[in-house]
Design an enzyme around this catalytic site. Structure first.
Site, PDB file in Angstrom:
ATOM      1  N   CYS A  56      28.209  -1.133  35.104  1.00 35.32           N
ATOM      2  CA  CYS A  56      28.872  -0.640  36.304  1.00 35.32           C
ATOM      3  C   CYS A  56      30.018  -1.592  36.673  1.00 35.32           C
ATOM      4  O   CYS A  56      29.886  -2.812  36.594  1.00 35.32           O
ATOM      5  CB  CYS A  56      27.945  -0.521  37.503  1.00 35.32           C
ATOM      6  SG  CYS A  56      26.585   0.598  37.244  1.00 35.32           S
ATOM      7  N   ARG A  70      32.793  -1.073  31.516  1.00 35.82           N
ATOM      8  CA  ARG A  70      31.475  -1.452  32.032  1.00 35.82           C
ATOM      9  C   ARG A  70      30.556  -0.245  32.225  1.00 35.82           C
ATOM     10  O   ARG A  70      29.378  -0.396  32.525  1.00 35.82           O
ATOM     11  CB  ARG A  70      31.621  -2.202  33.359  1.00 35.82           C
ATOM     12  CG  ARG A  70      32.466  -3.446  33.258  1.00 35.82           C
ATOM     13  CD  ARG A  70      32.594  -4.109  34.599  1.00 35.82           C
ATOM     14  NE  ARG A  70      31.328  -4.681  35.020  1.00 35.82           N
ATOM     15  CZ  ARG A  70      30.924  -5.907  34.754  1.00 35.82           C
ATOM     16  NH1 ARG A  70      31.697  -6.709  34.058  1.00 35.82           N
ATOM     17  NH2 ARG A  70      29.760  -6.347  35.175  1.00 35.82           N
ATOM     18  N   TRP A  96      27.287   3.038  34.912  1.00 36.75           N
ATOM     19  CA  TRP A  96      26.488   3.142  33.688  1.00 36.75           C
ATOM     20  C   TRP A  96      25.068   3.397  34.181  1.00 36.75           C
ATOM     21  O   TRP A  96      24.440   2.517  34.784  1.00 36.75           O
ATOM     22  CB  TRP A  96      26.563   1.842  32.879  1.00 36.75           C
ATOM     23  CG  TRP A  96      25.908   1.955  31.543  1.00 36.75           C
ATOM     24  CD1 TRP A  96      26.415   2.516  30.416  1.00 36.75           C
ATOM     25  CD2 TRP A  96      24.601   1.482  31.187  1.00 36.75           C
ATOM     26  NE1 TRP A  96      25.510   2.431  29.389  1.00 36.75           N
ATOM     27  CE2 TRP A  96      24.389   1.801  29.829  1.00 36.75           C
ATOM     28  CE3 TRP A  96      23.582   0.825  31.882  1.00 36.75           C
ATOM     29  CZ2 TRP A  96      23.220   1.489  29.148  1.00 36.75           C
ATOM     30  CZ3 TRP A  96      22.414   0.505  31.212  1.00 36.75           C
ATOM     31  CH2 TRP A  96      22.244   0.843  29.847  1.00 36.75           C
ATOM     32  N   ASN A 106      26.247  -2.850  41.602  1.00 34.72           N
ATOM     33  CA  ASN A 106      26.022  -3.128  40.184  1.00 34.72           C
ATOM     34  C   ASN A 106      24.750  -3.954  40.108  1.00 34.72           C
ATOM     35  O   ASN A 106      24.621  -4.956  40.807  1.00 34.72           O
ATOM     36  CB  ASN A 106      27.209  -3.922  39.617  1.00 34.72           C
ATOM     37  CG  ASN A 106      26.963  -4.384  38.198  1.00 34.72           C
ATOM     38  OD1 ASN A 106      26.219  -3.751  37.450  1.00 34.72           O
ATOM     39  ND2 ASN A 106      27.587  -5.484  37.820  1.00 34.72           N
ATOM     40  N   GLY A 107      23.805  -3.531  39.273  1.00 30.33           N
ATOM     41  CA  GLY A 107      22.549  -4.281  39.146  1.00 30.33           C
ATOM     42  C   GLY A 107      21.364  -3.352  39.280  1.00 30.33           C
ATOM     43  O   GLY A 107      21.503  -2.131  39.194  1.00 30.33           O
ATOM     44  N   GLU A 156      26.731  -6.834  11.051  1.00 25.53           N
ATOM     45  CA  GLU A 156      27.778  -6.534  12.019  1.00 25.53           C
ATOM     46  C   GLU A 156      28.555  -5.283  11.582  1.00 25.53           C
ATOM     47  O   GLU A 156      28.918  -4.446  12.402  1.00 25.53           O
ATOM     48  CB  GLU A 156      28.706  -7.746  12.167  1.00 25.53           C
ATOM     49  CG  GLU A 156      29.932  -7.540  13.034  1.00 25.53           C
ATOM     50  CD  GLU A 156      29.643  -7.146  14.467  1.00 25.53           C
ATOM     51  OE1 GLU A 156      28.472  -7.134  14.877  1.00 25.53           O
ATOM     52  OE2 GLU A 156      30.600  -6.822  15.184  1.00 25.53           O
ATOM     53  N   LYS A 201      28.919  -1.971  13.914  1.00 24.37           N
ATOM     54  CA  LYS A 201      30.231  -1.431  14.310  1.00 24.37           C
ATOM     55  C   LYS A 201      30.310   0.055  13.980  1.00 24.37           C
ATOM     56  O   LYS A 201      30.719   0.855  14.800  1.00 24.37           O
ATOM     57  CB  LYS A 201      31.377  -2.131  13.579  1.00 24.37           C
ATOM     58  CG  LYS A 201      31.870  -3.462  14.062  1.00 24.37           C
ATOM     59  CD  LYS A 201      32.452  -3.524  15.428  1.00 24.37           C
ATOM     60  CE  LYS A 201      31.407  -3.660  16.478  1.00 24.37           C
ATOM     61  NZ  LYS A 201      30.979  -4.904  16.929  1.00 24.37           N
ATOM     62  N   GLU A 254      27.859   2.266  16.199  1.00 21.81           N
ATOM     63  CA  GLU A 254      28.074   2.360  17.647  1.00 21.81           C
ATOM     64  C   GLU A 254      29.286   3.188  18.037  1.00 21.81           C
ATOM     65  O   GLU A 254      29.323   3.740  19.129  1.00 21.81           O
ATOM     66  CB  GLU A 254      28.105   0.976  18.312  1.00 21.81           C
ATOM     67  CG  GLU A 254      29.347   0.177  18.094  1.00 21.81           C
ATOM     68  CD  GLU A 254      29.344  -1.133  18.863  1.00 21.81           C
ATOM     69  OE1 GLU A 254      28.909  -1.164  20.018  1.00 21.81           O
ATOM     70  OE2 GLU A 254      29.802  -2.142  18.295  1.00 21.81           O
ATOM     71  N   HIS A 281      12.935  -2.468  -2.580  1.00 22.75           N
ATOM     72  CA  HIS A 281      11.571  -2.555  -2.038  1.00 22.75           C
ATOM     73  C   HIS A 281      11.310  -1.431  -1.033  1.00 22.75           C
ATOM     74  O   HIS A 281      10.440  -1.553  -0.192  1.00 22.75           O
ATOM     75  CB  HIS A 281      11.339  -3.938  -1.427  1.00 22.75           C
ATOM     76  CG  HIS A 281      11.457  -5.022  -2.459  1.00 22.75           C
ATOM     77  ND1 HIS A 281      10.495  -5.257  -3.403  1.00 22.75           N
ATOM     78  CD2 HIS A 281      12.462  -5.895  -2.738  1.00 22.75           C
ATOM     79  CE1 HIS A 281      10.882  -6.246  -4.206  1.00 22.75           C
ATOM     80  NE2 HIS A 281      12.085  -6.645  -3.819  1.00 22.75           N
ATOM     81  N   LYS A 290      29.961  -2.318  28.159  1.00 19.33           N
ATOM     82  CA  LYS A 290      30.357  -3.593  27.551  1.00 19.33           C
ATOM     83  C   LYS A 290      29.374  -4.724  27.827  1.00 19.33           C
ATOM     84  O   LYS A 290      28.939  -5.412  26.932  1.00 19.33           O
ATOM     85  CB  LYS A 290      31.749  -3.963  28.051  1.00 19.33           C
ATOM     86  CG  LYS A 290      32.296  -5.239  27.460  1.00 19.33           C
ATOM     87  CD  LYS A 290      32.943  -4.978  26.139  1.00 19.33           C
ATOM     88  CE  LYS A 290      33.490  -6.232  25.499  1.00 19.33           C
ATOM     89  NZ  LYS A 290      33.472  -6.103  24.042  1.00 19.33           N
TER      90      LYS A 290
END
Ligand code: M6R
Length: 604
Positions: free
Chosen positions: A2, A27, A74, A98-99, A477, A481, A484, A500, A599
């Site tokens: 947020c 955010r 968010w 936010n939180g 990584e 990438k 996402e 395996h 983010k």
């Protein structure tokens, strides 16, 4: 998660709020809203599911209010609906948050708030509580309310009978503020008001801010006035804009050479690593017996590169922990253990909590952080700032490469202090590190050919990244990438581990992105690649070989520059970033704002 912003001053607030929200959109982008004082003294709210552009479309062109607050969400509590969008309103109160208020159910019961709620959010409960405790004195209501909340919060609050004034308070969730000639600003981060001021202060936890056109008053919870400690940033508004690139992500990929130079150069004296300007003494490294690296996501994958490199070159035990697991796995840390936490934002709550736990065992805590003055940076015993500049795209790119460069600098210093490498090899190593920006420039020139090869990948359901040693750590990584931002299911595998089990998933045409740059395992990786190729995989191989024409190895060969093995990862990862970027836009997505993500993750 947020993004929040507030402005009160001499200018019209609406555009300031909307532009600020657009820069905070990384955010969260589930819904957006603003509330502001109308000249009648009433508070008006506009909010909608969707992005800031959707909010802009429903805002009033004639709005000349000079005081308001804005939010981009968010979702945590309750779905993505208009009712759950912020700002929330209860009686005389309108607020953004936010939180997470963890005890919101309890508060509803204790203060009998149920009938006043129309959304499913914890935030609306907070609004109802502020309203219930408000008797005309905003500070008194805030003082009482924050003592009742359990959890994290950054609130900006308007009280209907206090026109022109914004109140704010926070715990854990970040907030910065400034007063400048245009008025008073407050936001989740500086990018939201950098166009107006490069000066700002970090809002201290459990302090009440009163923002008016004339200035900002900061008080502790006992009502004692406190002088804010202003800081100044060296970057300006252009650093937070796209500067001609279609997306932030592409811009940030291209910024890597400069970000690396900014991060490496100030830490080199006499061709040796030097952290004196960071106030990191050599004593931090003395007697170090082992290292634990803790982080999340991309930062954790950078830590994995750090582990593989440090352990193999210095023969020092290094473990990497996912921050959200670290607290629950009984970490083995002694006073001579060094704990390195890694975070671009410096606000990831799991990483922060891991740091807090680590500090109970050792004073050797070091944070590799990008955002100056962030909570993790402030709480760690030592900080090594990466100088990537603002990273806006949700998918981390430049932050990752500068984190790896930081690990390399630290490894070199640690090796010298512990007597495990000599000055001559340290100087050679530093010389190679200094060349990484140029080598990345060479890779960036090939961006178009990478775009071409992703055309084949965009129809894939799955993709695999394989390699050994440093190439394997890097593959993790690469897979993150790709998944996402393109939503192609991607997995990273140590090339020798595929047989395996996972090789069962390889069938005709499945893309396998293989990396073979580490001499000591080169022939073994090539054998592993042949194994998947024989089962129909479409292999894209990254290696330093001049040419590979053998069709039993790969379909496409990308030649990497002839850099020493420890440094090829900088080149390979840029190719991975470009593959992910072009796969995302090839599928018609916005790589800057992948679905369901935000983010900085400030919830556990
Ligand atoms: O701000 P942080 O580095 O602590 O964030 C940690 C992760 O959330 C982050 O690296 C995330 O995995 C990336 N944005 C993914 O590209």
């Amino acid at each position: 998660m947020c993004g929040i912003i507030g402005f009160t001053g001499k200018k019209e607030a609406q555009d300031i709020l909307l532009d600020g929200l657009a820069s905070l959109e990384y955010r969260g982008y589930d819904s957006a809203g603003i509330s502001y004082f109308k000249d009648t003294g009433k508070i008006s709210i506009r909010k909608t599911v969707g992005k800031v552009a959707d909010l802009r479309a429903i805002c009033d062109d004639e709005n000349n209010s000079t005081c308001g607050i804005g939010h981009t969400r968010w979702a945590t509590h309750g779905g993505v609906t208009n009712a759950n969008a912020h700002p929330h309103k209860s009686g005389k109160v309108s607020l953004i948050h936010n939180g997470i208020i963890e005890n919101y159910h309890e508060l509803v019961e204790t203060y009998d708030l149920k009938d006043q709620l129309i959304s499913e959010t914890d935030t609306e409960v907070a609004a109802a509580l502020f309203n219930k405790l408000y008797d005309g004195n905003p500070e008194a209501a805030i003082q009482k309310a924050v003592k009742l909340f359990r959890g994290s919060f950054a609130f900006c609050i308007l009280f209907k009978d206090q026109p022109g004034t914004i109140y704010a308070v926070r715990n854990v969730s970040p907030m910065v503020a400034t007063y400048c000639e245009d008025g008073s600003f407050i936001a989740s981060d500086l990018t939201a008001f950098i166009a107006y001021s490069k000066r700002y202060f970090i809002v201290p936890e459990y302090h009440i801010l009163t923002l008016t056109e004339k200035g900002i008053v900061l008080k502790d919870l006992e009502g004692k006035e406190v002088t804010p400690e202003y800081l100044e940033v060296s970057w300006d508004v252009t650093a937070a804009q796209k500067e001609g690139y279609p997306h932030y992500m592409l811009k940030e990929i291209h910024e890597q050479p400069a970000a690396l130079t900014r991060t490496i150069a100030p830490r080199i004296k006499d061709q040796l690593p030097d952290f004196s300007e960071d106030n990191i003494p050599d004593s931090l490294f003395e007697h170090c017996t082992d290292i634990t690296i803790v982080a999340c996501g991309t930062a954790m994958y950078a830590g994995t590169v750090g582990r593989t490199f440090i352990q193999s070159t210095l023969h020092l035990p290094v473990t990497v922990s996912i921050a959200s697991e670290f607290r629950y796995e009984e970490p083995v840390i002694t006073e001579n253990s060094m704990v390195i936490v890694v975070s671009q934002s410096g606000e990831t709550i799991d990483t922060l909590e891991a740091l807090r736990l680590a500090k109970k065992y050792t004073k050797k805590t070091l944070a590799i952080v990008n955002v100056k003055g962030s909570t993790i940076a402030r709480e760690s015993n030592y900080v090594l700032y990466t100088h990537a500049g603002p990273e806006i795209a949700v998918a981390s790119t430049k932050a990752y490469t500068v984190q790896i460069a930081s690990f390399y600098l630290l490894a070199c210093k640690l090796g010298l202090v512990l007597g495990r490498i000599d000055e001559k090899s340290a100087r050679e190593f530093i010389g190679m590190l200094q060349k990484t920006p140029d080598s990345i420039e060479t890779i960036l020139k090939q961006a178009e050919s990478v775009e071409h090869l992703t055309k084949r990948m965009i129809h894939a359901q799955d993709a695999f990244f394989i390699g050994r040693g440093l190439d394997y750590t890097l593959s993790m990584e690469g897979a993150l990438k790709l998944k996402e931002i393109s939503y192609i299911h991607a997995e990273a595998y140590a090339a020798g581990e595929l047989k395996h089990g996972t090789i069962a998933l390889i069938s005709e045409g499945v893309p396998v992105i293989a990396v073979a740059t580490q001499k000591h395992v080169y022939s073994k990786v090539i054998s592993n690649i042949r194994e998947v190729k024989a089962r129909g995989a479409y292999v894209i191989l990254l290696s330093k070989d001049e040419k590979i024409t053998d069709k039993s190895i790969c379909n496409v060969h990308i030649r990497l520059p002839e850099t020493p093995d420890a440094f090829t990862i900088f080149d390979s990862v840029v190719i991975f970033q470009l593959i992910a970027y072009y796969a995302s836009i090839g599928k018609g997505f916005n790589p800057d704002q992948p679905r369901n993500l935000a983010k900085s993750v400030t919830v556990e």
